[in-house]
Design an enzyme around this catalytic site. Sequence first.
Site, PDB file in Angstrom:
ATOM      1  N   SER A 141      15.268 -83.497-115.258  1.00  0.00           N
ATOM      2  CA  SER A 141      14.984 -82.464-116.161  1.00  0.00           C
ATOM      3  C   SER A 141      16.238 -82.857-117.177  1.00  0.00           C
ATOM      4  O   SER A 141      17.215 -83.013-117.122  1.00  0.00           O
ATOM      5  CB  SER A 141      15.145 -81.151-115.554  1.00  0.00           C
ATOM      6  OG  SER A 141      15.143 -80.102-116.414  1.00  0.00           O
ATOM      7  N   TYR A 155      19.793 -74.442-110.053  1.00  0.00           N
ATOM      8  CA  TYR A 155      18.554 -75.612-110.559  1.00  0.00           C
ATOM      9  C   TYR A 155      19.170 -76.861-111.374  1.00  0.00           C
ATOM     10  O   TYR A 155      18.899 -77.784-111.006  1.00  0.00           O
ATOM     11  CB  TYR A 155      17.576 -74.879-111.280  1.00  0.00           C
ATOM     12  CG  TYR A 155      16.629 -75.782-112.058  1.00  0.00           C
ATOM     13  CD1 TYR A 155      15.507 -76.279-111.137  1.00  0.00           C
ATOM     14  CD2 TYR A 155      16.720 -76.122-113.100  1.00  0.00           C
ATOM     15  CE1 TYR A 155      14.760 -77.234-111.501  1.00  0.00           C
ATOM     16  CE2 TYR A 155      15.628 -77.004-113.968  1.00  0.00           C
ATOM     17  CZ  TYR A 155      14.545 -77.627-112.989  1.00  0.00           C
ATOM     18  OH  TYR A 155      13.638 -78.561-113.630  1.00  0.00           O
ATOM     19  N   LYS A 159      19.134 -80.934-110.598  1.00  0.00           N
ATOM     20  CA  LYS A 159      18.763 -82.017-111.317  1.00  0.00           C
ATOM     21  C   LYS A 159      19.827 -82.929-111.666  1.00  0.00           C
ATOM     22  O   LYS A 159      19.559 -84.319-111.981  1.00  0.00           O
ATOM     23  CB  LYS A 159      17.929 -81.467-112.458  1.00  0.00           C
ATOM     24  CG  LYS A 159      16.645 -80.663-112.272  1.00  0.00           C
ATOM     25  CD  LYS A 159      15.693 -81.535-111.463  1.00  0.00           C
ATOM     26  CE  LYS A 159      14.487 -80.762-111.149  1.00  0.00           C
ATOM     27  NZ  LYS A 159      13.420 -82.071-110.323  1.00  0.00           N
TER      28      LYS A 159
END
Length: 246
Positions: A141, A155, A159
Amino acid sequence: MSNITNKVVVITGASSGIGESTAKLLAERGAKVVLGARRLNRIDAVVQEISATGGKAIGFATDVTKRAEVETLIRRAVDGFGRVDVLFNNAGIIPIAPIEALKGDEWDRLIDVNIKGPLYGVAALPHMQKQKTGHIINMASVFGIKMFAPGGTVYCATKAAVRALTEGLRTELHSQNIRCTMISPGAIAPELSESSSDEATRKNLREFMKMAIPASAIARAIAYAIEQPADVEFDEMAIRPTVQDF
């Protein structure tokens, strides 16, 4: 014939969004696709759509947090089509919330899906080593590159871990003719915009996703990476809306 034709491509998280779009595009270009996701009814529907247009696809219920199920998916790909040319570790989640909310269960799930999932996918490696060729594509991402907060701390950390994993794989495997590619999307529709359990974060995500580009944009990028000659490797591709500033 393109360099995609007849390649066997295993895709996790293939029941919707980027996974589904990529499966359909690659099948259209002649790949044999093996689809895994938790929702078997959706996987069956995607397989039927691909088959109805002359493509080759098989699908299986697969939870990437369970190592045995990922290994079974890889084995079924080999049983069904004889080999594994490409593994696309696409499955991922984004239940973001401020760190102070202490959502430990969500942190565990993020780690299990976003980090352990791609690690378990390395079960395809022995087959690629035997073939002396292969391609591992990991879904990262843009938020593995740049942090967003509040809400995105865990999160983003997962990533960033995918980035480290992919570069580590590339470093270890390039001498064995196995390519590794990291895909880093920005705002992509309709990916996971309602998955946060925190209402304020969901509201921010909805605003962010107003600029989103379709999943097909990522599918085209993946196809481009796969179709390159064996001596060309796209290490990383960041794909985001033109108007996105981070």
